[in-house]
Design an enzyme around this catalytic site. Structure first.
Site, PDB file in Angstrom:
ATOM      1  N   ASP A   1      31.069  39.608  47.185  1.00 40.97           N
ATOM      2  CA  ASP A   1      31.849  39.287  46.000  1.00 40.97           C
ATOM      3  C   ASP A   1      32.010  37.771  45.906  1.00 40.97           C
ATOM      4  OD1 ASP A   1      33.254  39.954  43.706  1.00 40.97           O
ATOM      5  OD2 ASP A   1      35.167  39.961  44.743  1.00 40.97           O
TER       6      ASP A   1
ATOM      7  N   TYR B   1      33.320  34.174  43.427  1.00 41.39           N
ATOM      8  CA  TYR B   1      34.561  33.594  42.919  1.00 41.39           C
ATOM      9  C   TYR B   1      34.128  32.508  41.941  1.00 41.39           C
ATOM     10  CZ  TYR B   1      39.320  31.556  43.772  1.00 41.39           C
ATOM     11  OH  TYR B   1      40.613  31.083  43.701  1.00 41.39           O
TER      12      TYR B   1
ATOM     13  N   HIS C   1      39.465  31.484  36.162  1.00 40.64           N
ATOM     14  CA  HIS C   1      40.166  32.318  37.149  1.00 40.64           C
ATOM     15  C   HIS C   1      40.566  31.494  38.370  1.00 40.64           C
ATOM     16  CE1 HIS C   1      41.113  35.734  39.756  1.00 40.64           C
ATOM     17  NE2 HIS C   1      40.232  35.291  40.631  1.00 40.64           N
TER      18      HIS C   1
ATOM     19  N   ARG D   1      48.772  27.021  44.729  1.00 37.16           N
ATOM     20  CA  ARG D   1      48.758  25.705  45.368  1.00 37.16           C
ATOM     21  C   ARG D   1      49.213  24.579  44.438  1.00 37.16           C
ATOM     22  NH1 ARG D   1      44.127  28.347  47.177  1.00 37.16           N
ATOM     23  NH2 ARG D   1      42.999  27.640  45.360  1.00 37.16           N
TER      24      ARG D   1
ATOM     25  N   GLU E   1      40.240  43.478  38.815  1.00 28.45           N
ATOM     26  CA  GLU E   1      39.509  42.247  38.515  1.00 28.45           C
ATOM     27  C   GLU E   1      38.293  42.601  37.678  1.00 28.45           C
ATOM     28  OE1 GLU E   1      38.728  39.932  42.080  1.00 28.45           O
ATOM     29  OE2 GLU E   1      40.748  39.069  42.019  1.00 28.45           O
TER      30      GLU E   1
ATOM     31  N   GLU F   1      34.848  42.106  36.511  1.00 23.77           N
ATOM     32  CA  GLU F   1      33.668  41.408  37.042  1.00 23.77           C
ATOM     33  C   GLU F   1      32.379  42.029  36.510  1.00 23.77           C
ATOM     34  OE1 GLU F   1      33.496  40.393  41.151  1.00 23.77           O
ATOM     35  OE2 GLU F   1      35.672  40.302  41.403  1.00 23.77           O
TER      36      GLU F   1
ATOM     37  N   ASP G   1      36.884  45.006  40.719  1.00 33.97           N
ATOM     38  CA  ASP G   1      37.208  44.696  42.117  1.00 33.97           C
ATOM     39  C   ASP G   1      38.723  44.882  42.312  1.00 33.97           C
ATOM     40  OD1 ASP G   1      37.143  43.608  44.694  1.00 33.97           O
ATOM     41  OD2 ASP G   1      37.432  41.577  43.935  1.00 33.97           O
TER      42      ASP G   1
ATOM     43  N   ARG H   1      47.317  42.490  45.765  1.00 32.06           N
ATOM     44  CA  ARG H   1      47.704  41.076  45.877  1.00 32.06           C
ATOM     45  C   ARG H   1      48.679  40.829  47.017  1.00 32.06           C
ATOM     46  NH1 ARG H   1      43.532  39.116  43.174  1.00 32.06           N
ATOM     47  NH2 ARG H   1      43.415  39.985  41.067  1.00 32.06           N
TER      48      ARG H   1
ATOM     49  N   GLN I   1      46.756  41.024  50.278  1.00 36.96           N
ATOM     50  CA  GLN I   1      45.922  39.816  50.338  1.00 36.96           C
ATOM     51  C   GLN I   1      46.725  38.571  50.725  1.00 36.96           C
ATOM     52  OE1 GLN I   1      43.590  39.261  46.788  1.00 36.96           O
ATOM     53  NE2 GLN I   1      42.643  37.362  47.480  1.00 36.96           N
TER      54      GLN I   1
ATOM     55  N   TYR J   1      45.151  36.938  54.194  1.00 34.26           N
ATOM     56  CA  TYR J   1      43.895  36.242  53.891  1.00 34.26           C
ATOM     57  C   TYR J   1      43.680  34.923  54.629  1.00 34.26           C
ATOM     58  CZ  TYR J   1      45.207  32.436  50.689  1.00 34.26           C
ATOM     59  OH  TYR J   1      45.675  31.277  50.145  1.00 34.26           O
TER      60      TYR J   1
ATOM     61  N   LYS K   1      40.850  44.243  49.531  1.00 38.02           N
ATOM     62  CA  LYS K   1      39.724  44.482  48.625  1.00 38.02           C
ATOM     63  C   LYS K   1      38.923  45.713  49.023  1.00 38.02           C
ATOM     64  CE  LYS K   1      39.897  40.344  46.404  1.00 38.02           C
ATOM     65  NZ  LYS K   1      39.740  40.127  44.955  1.00 38.02           N
TER      66      LYS K   1
ATOM     67  N   THR L   1      35.945  49.722  44.757  1.00 37.21           N
ATOM     68  CA  THR L   1      35.262  48.793  43.864  1.00 37.21           C
ATOM     69  C   THR L   1      34.513  49.691  42.884  1.00 37.21           C
ATOM     70  OG1 THR L   1      34.938  47.301  45.747  1.00 37.21           O
ATOM     71  CG2 THR L   1      33.619  46.878  43.762  1.00 37.21           C
TER      72      THR L   1
ATOM     73  N   THR M   1      35.992  37.126  39.173  1.00 35.15           N
ATOM     74  CA  THR M   1      36.764  37.534  37.995  1.00 35.15           C
ATOM     75  C   THR M   1      36.400  36.671  36.785  1.00 35.15           C
ATOM     76  OG1 THR M   1      38.543  38.165  39.460  1.00 35.15           O
ATOM     77  CG2 THR M   1      39.100  37.950  37.141  1.00 35.15           C
TER      78      THR M   1
ATOM     79  N   GLU N   1      46.767  37.108  36.656  1.00 33.55           N
ATOM     80  CA  GLU N   1      46.741  35.999  35.702  1.00 33.55           C
ATOM     81  C   GLU N   1      47.482  36.345  34.412  1.00 33.55           C
ATOM     82  OE1 GLU N   1      42.512  34.121  35.656  1.00 33.55           O
ATOM     83  OE2 GLU N   1      42.368  36.067  36.630  1.00 33.55           O
TER      84      GLU N   1
END
Lengths: 412, 412
Positions: free
Chosen positions: B118, B120, B125, B134, B191, B193, B223, B227, B230, B234, B243, B247, B339, B353
């Site tokens: 997978d 990113y 996204h 962050r 997600e 995708e 996907d 959250r 994760q 992670y 994850k 899927t 995503t 999001e």
């Protein structure tokens, strides 16, 4: 448990890795095609040819997946039958013609890997790497004492001992550079690990006890790692191309049954584990491990000695955790333990740790130094459990570093 | 390219997802066993039964892997032959008896997934998620504009549209809690995708152009992501159990050939790509996408509309990057795009999001609100490319959330 004696003399030596107590499973080719084999002393038994008492379908393809899929009762029946065939003189006449000298046999991948997951369950390793990257105060990530941290690896990278390993190309960014460049990894490393093979599938969450029942056997595992590729790529989704070049496993699957006498407990917990991760009994094994490095054409130096029992989480705990989300596990899934470093400087399972990030190069017996691997180096992992007058070995887990391929014109 | 007309009337409608221009590949069961099928209008063609001109071995197992492994020449020959059989009245008598109404057919996994990776690669996204986690200044990781960031996923998690999805259990740690607890995910998400299927294997580094040639076709892909699992698991090695629950892919593989007219270019680069990642031509596709959410027993609301062409990296670039380390790729490998969020608030491809981390719950047409998925919710992804008087569709990619299983006694 004492040594079980066999009519195969070489299996009764205290020095062999393959006494009757072991009976590990592999795949070999002596020039007459790939077949399933069982190691005994200096020989490989061509198992499909003897009166094994099971369906011939289980031995139709040169891989142990069908036997695994047949389930724990069949695993037990085969081991019992092989023990009888190789100990009772009455069977010698029928069985001996199907022994092939190991020196005449090339060893191939013992099973087809379905998916490969790699963990990070060695506390000394996690503390060492964390100290180098984040400082001693933040060495262990906050989740580490609660979760057997793992990530999915690449099954297509798994190769058998003896397969050469080509130094990878990749994106590298020097600490003082603004932008990355594309070229050969300059910090290519090994990781001393143990691999657990899932023999029974699951579809839904399983307990640690059930997970232990699902494990068919173990191999030694070298998780080759490009530290410079990893440093640039791994945030925020983890290692990817840094770990995809190759993952070497030892040629013999040592069964869980052979390792039973060597069970021991994981270390005491600094923080209580959540109930689902608590172990109903000893789930790790006392297995001495060593890493040897031989520069091209020169003698090897043992650069590290460690033990699988240093691990904070057992394979059964890792497998249990792997299923919590509902993740289906399949026959042939391979779980890497994580790097097995001990508490002493010479028990560290990677060059990253042994050379402390390249700052303290290691001096080999030849007088040469190493921070990371050089082209032509041969790396060998060895492991054995010591019983009463016998030892259980895995066979060497070895690989030689080839130079990186030339950079194609379209990548320049 | 205009609509190609077929003697199957329903294939000539401007509204069908399956005109003769499409010819997507799936696996179906109408009560008489699983077989390989090709969608045409309102029907599925039982392809093994018609004079397809290829070896019957390619149609022996109910999965498209053997056709993929036969290589691009065979892919072209089959498409050409099917186009002839379904357009020329001369073949109608022989072919029509092998059309099954789609309403009578249950659709199964169209291919066997070898490994699942997978990525990113959606910049909107990555910026959205990065801003939430962050802050806006550090939203994009430093490597993001240089590397198609990816991680290995779990192939055993991949299921076909229509398969119910059980809310996962896992380790969760509330921001103000000192220690984690074990329980059902409270922030379960989708997600949006796109999935690329590797049809030709490779062993060594390939260029973007070669990578594009290796791709057999595309599916829609959801996907599913926990959250809260994760967020706790992670660091430092990436998403793992968050994850691994499921899927979901759409039931029809839309071939690269069917999508040729819709090729378009990836966005302009803010930072020049390294030469190996530069594209020799348009490598992404103009495909309109939508996400719909229906609470149990209620009407659906379209919660997002996006387009595959928003992606910063194409599947060909991702596949090329995947091979840089020497990683072997195999027939049936599946690559998730990442995503697919667009620049507008209503084009965001995840609830994380859309609800901005749960702070701005979404109001559905039914008046209910959603921050994350609730039990009983049905999620549907749809996608189509629009041609001159026709459209190319993928079939719905749908899944309904079931409550988490009870926590076993040994996990309490």
């Amino acid at each position: 448990m004492p040594l079980k004696t066999s009519w195969v003399d070489s299996a009764n030596s205290a020095d062999t890795d393959f006494p009757l107590n072991n009976l590990p499973y592999g795949v070999f080719d002596d020039g007459q095609g790939a077949r399933m084999g069982v190691a005994i002393g200096d020989f490989v038994l061509d198992v499909a040819k003897v009166d094994h008492g099971l369906s011939p379908d289980l031995f139709a393809a040169p891989e142990w997946n069908a036997v695994m899929a047949a389930g724990p009762k069949v695993w037990g029946a085969l081991r019992e039958r092989l023990t009888l065939l190789l100990s009772d003189q009455a069977y010698r006449g029928a069985v001996e013609p199907h022994l092939v000298a190991q020196s005449d046999a090339r060893l191939l991948m013992p099973f087809r890997v379905s998916e490969y997951t790699d963990f990070y369950a060695g506390k000394h390793h996690a503390v060492n790497v964390g100290t180098m990257f984040r400082g001693a105060e933040n060495a262990l990530p906050p989740n580490w004492l609660s979760i057997p941290i793992g990530y999915n690896g690449r099954a297509s990278s798994v190769v058998v001992s003896g397969t050469p390993v080509k130094r990878p190309l990749g994106q590298l960014k020097a600490p003082d550079a603004e932008l990355p460049e594309f070229g050969p990894s300059k910090r290519f490393d090994l990781e001393l690990e143990f691999g657990a093979i899932v023999g029974s599938p699951s579809d839904g969450m399983v307990s640690v006890e059930q997970a232990d029942d699902m494990i068919f056997g173990y191999v030694l595992l070298n998780d080759w790692s490009a530290r410079d590729i990893q440093a640039w790529e791994y945030q925020p989704l983890g290692p990817f191309q840094a770990k995809a070049t190759a993952t070497t496993i030892s040629p013999w699957i040592v069964t869980k049954a052979a390792l039973e006498p060597f069970r021991t407990s994981t270390p005491e917990r600094e923080r209580p584990l959540l109930p689902y991760l608590q172990e109903p009994g000893p789930m790790i094994y006392d297995i001495a491990l060593e890493v040897a490095l031989a520069p091209e054409g020169k003698d090897e130096t043992v650069i590290a000695q460690s033990n699988y029992s240093h691990m904070y989480y057992s394979a059964a705990q890792q497998l249990c955790h792997h299923t919590t989300s509902g993740c289906a596990m399949r026959v042939g899934d391979l779980l890497g333990s994580g790097t097995i470093s001990g508490p002493e400087p010479d028990s560290r399972g990677s060059l990253l740790e042994l050379s402390w990030g390249g700052k303290e190069p290691l001096t080999l017996g030849t007088g040469e130094t190493r921070s990371f691997l050089e082209d032509g180096d041969t790396l060998t992992l060895r492991g054995h459990a010591t019983g009463d007058g016998y030892r259980i070995g895995f066979g060497d887990c070895t690989g030689t570093i080839l130079p990186a391929g030339p950079i194609p014109d379209w990548a320049k």
